[in-house]
Design a protein around this motif. Sequence first.
Motif, PDB file in Angstrom:
ATOM      1  N   ALA A 143       0.830  -1.207   0.000  1.00  0.00           N
ATOM      2  CA  ALA A 143       0.000   0.000   0.000  1.00  0.00           C
ATOM      3  C   ALA A 143       0.861   1.251   0.000  1.00  0.00           C
ATOM      4  O   ALA A 143       0.532   2.248  -0.663  1.00  0.00           O
ATOM      5  CB  ALA A 143      -0.927  -0.005   1.218  1.00  0.00           C
ATOM      6  N   ALA A 144       1.969   1.213   0.721  1.00  0.00           N
ATOM      7  CA  ALA A 144       2.882   2.360   0.743  1.00  0.00           C
ATOM      8  C   ALA A 144       3.519   2.608  -0.617  1.00  0.00           C
ATOM      9  O   ALA A 144       3.879   3.738  -0.950  1.00  0.00           O
ATOM     10  CB  ALA A 144       3.971   2.142   1.797  1.00  0.00           C
ATOM     11  N   MET A 145       3.631   1.540  -1.424  1.00  0.00           N
ATOM     12  CA  MET A 145       4.163   1.671  -2.785  1.00  0.00           C
ATOM     13  C   MET A 145       3.064   1.987  -3.793  1.00  0.00           C
ATOM     14  O   MET A 145       3.297   1.962  -5.004  1.00  0.00           O
ATOM     15  CB  MET A 145       4.856   0.363  -3.190  1.00  0.00           C
ATOM     16  N   ARG A 146       1.851   2.252  -3.273  1.00  0.00           N
ATOM     17  CA  ARG A 146       0.671   2.577  -4.095  1.00  0.00           C
ATOM     18  C   ARG A 146       0.269   1.399  -4.985  1.00  0.00           C
ATOM     19  O   ARG A 146      -0.269   1.589  -6.083  1.00  0.00           O
ATOM     20  CB  ARG A 146       0.908   3.837  -4.942  1.00  0.00           C
ATOM     21  N   LEU A 147       0.515   0.191  -4.508  1.00  0.00           N
ATOM     22  CA  LEU A 147       0.062  -1.005  -5.193  1.00  0.00           C
ATOM     23  C   LEU A 147      -1.191  -1.536  -4.507  1.00  0.00           C
ATOM     24  O   LEU A 147      -1.393  -1.327  -3.306  1.00  0.00           O
ATOM     25  CB  LEU A 147       1.150  -2.089  -5.174  1.00  0.00           C
ATOM     26  N   GLY A 148      -2.022  -2.218  -5.251  1.00  0.00           N
ATOM     27  CA  GLY A 148      -3.194  -2.852  -4.680  1.00  0.00           C
ATOM     28  C   GLY A 148      -2.856  -4.248  -4.194  1.00  0.00           C
ATOM     29  O   GLY A 148      -1.965  -4.916  -4.730  1.00  0.00           O
ATOM     30  N   SER A 149      -3.572  -4.720  -3.182  1.00  0.00           N
ATOM     31  CA  SER A 149      -3.339  -6.062  -2.664  1.00  0.00           C
ATOM     32  C   SER A 149      -4.624  -6.619  -2.075  1.00  0.00           C
ATOM     33  O   SER A 149      -5.547  -5.872  -1.745  1.00  0.00           O
ATOM     34  CB  SER A 149      -2.228  -6.052  -1.602  1.00  0.00           C
ATOM     35  N   CYS A 150      -4.652  -7.940  -1.935  1.00  0.00           N
ATOM     36  CA  CYS A 150      -5.825  -8.593  -1.358  1.00  0.00           C
ATOM     37  C   CYS A 150      -5.407  -9.977  -0.865  1.00  0.00           C
ATOM     38  O   CYS A 150      -4.720 -10.726  -1.576  1.00  0.00           O
ATOM     39  CB  CYS A 150      -6.933  -8.716  -2.405  1.00  0.00           C
ATOM     40  N   TRP A 151      -5.813 -10.306   0.362  1.00  0.00           N
ATOM     41  CA  TRP A 151      -5.539 -11.644   0.890  1.00  0.00           C
ATOM     42  C   TRP A 151      -6.266 -12.678   0.043  1.00  0.00           C
ATOM     43  O   TRP A 151      -7.441 -12.510  -0.289  1.00  0.00           O
ATOM     44  CB  TRP A 151      -5.986 -11.740   2.344  1.00  0.00           C
ATOM     45  N   ALA A 152      -5.577 -13.763  -0.290  1.00  0.00           N
ATOM     46  CA  ALA A 152      -6.122 -14.793  -1.178  1.00  0.00           C
ATOM     47  C   ALA A 152      -6.721 -15.930  -0.353  1.00  0.00           C
ATOM     48  O   ALA A 152      -6.164 -17.036  -0.271  1.00  0.00           O
ATOM     49  CB  ALA A 152      -5.031 -15.305  -2.109  1.00  0.00           C
ATOM     50  N   GLY A 153      -7.867 -15.672   0.248  1.00  0.00           N
ATOM     51  CA  GLY A 153      -8.477 -16.622   1.169  1.00  0.00           C
ATOM     52  C   GLY A 153      -8.865 -17.939   0.525  1.00  0.00           C
ATOM     53  O   GLY A 153      -8.618 -19.019   1.087  1.00  0.00           O
ATOM     54  N   PHE A 154      -9.501 -17.887  -0.653  1.00  0.00           N
ATOM     55  CA  PHE A 154      -9.890 -19.124  -1.334  1.00  0.00           C
ATOM     56  C   PHE A 154      -8.665 -19.961  -1.681  1.00  0.00           C
ATOM     57  O   PHE A 154      -8.665 -21.189  -1.544  1.00  0.00           O
ATOM     58  CB  PHE A 154     -10.681 -18.819  -2.607  1.00  0.00           C
ATOM     59  N   PHE A 155      -7.612 -19.282  -2.127  1.00  0.00           N
ATOM     60  CA  PHE A 155      -6.384 -19.999  -2.468  1.00  0.00           C
ATOM     61  C   PHE A 155      -5.801 -20.679  -1.242  1.00  0.00           C
ATOM     62  O   PHE A 155      -5.387 -21.850  -1.303  1.00  0.00           O
ATOM     63  CB  PHE A 155      -5.349 -19.047  -3.073  1.00  0.00           C
ATOM     64  N   ILE A 156      -5.727 -19.961  -0.118  1.00  0.00           N
ATOM     65  CA  ILE A 156      -5.133 -20.532   1.100  1.00  0.00           C
ATOM     66  C   ILE A 156      -5.881 -21.790   1.513  1.00  0.00           C
ATOM     67  O   ILE A 156      -5.274 -22.836   1.815  1.00  0.00           O
ATOM     68  CB  ILE A 156      -5.157 -19.497   2.247  1.00  0.00           C
TER      69      ILE A 156
END
Length: 266
Positions: free
Chosen positions: A203-216
Amino acid sequence: MEKIVIDKYLCVRCGQCVLTCPSRLYVQESPNNYPSTVPDAANNCISCNHCVAACPVGAIKVDGVDVKMCEPISKETIPRFDHIATLVRMRRSVRRFAPKPVDEKVIEQLMNVLRWAPSAKNGLPVKWIVVSGREKVRQVAELVINWMRGVKGLEALPVVWDQGIDPILRDAPVLVIAYTDQTAIWPVVDTSIAVETLDLCAAAMRLGSCWAGFFIRAAQSDPAIKKWLGLTEKQTVQGGLMIGHIGDEVYNRIPYRPDLDTRWIR
């Protein structure tokens, strides 16, 4: 080679090693005495290098790590609380990624910070796999979908996938996977800390992210996913984070959240 070395020619007897060692491996009888290590200190040292970093004159070495290997703290770059608070509050789970690839050097920058993520007894149990490129990430998503086809209650997601939509990894250009083996003391907590550290750095690098719950969930259940990742039976996926440039998902404000349910005991 001796594990812990105190150079008495450099030591100024400040006692910082005594104060900072989490395992209490140093003792100092009085301010006039040089510090020394307790019996069996070498076997109980967790190699956190706090003593090396705290010593003002570089008088301590641990496993050959000396003051030259510990980067000075630049006070000018320490963010203020309001900056950190804004970063935490503005960070969103992004599910619409731009098709633009993420430079692997940027991912390497983010991953490098994870060396300092806290872990139980400084065990550093979390290991990493970076799946780079939308095609490779989509292969992982397809493996998850194939597993879901046989899982009751998840039948709707394969239907969406068959319509050409990726509801698993959202067409992300990067998937960062965290895993541990059976020697980890506190794997779920250590991994959660490390992945959330990565999340905030992204987020500090202005990138988007999301936890991959289904994958885990799928990776913990399906041997085919473990095989694709090159993991053994003794290794377990504990976390996954999609990363990419933010697409057309734009937030102009910080969403409202209710007050915390907090109880003080005084």
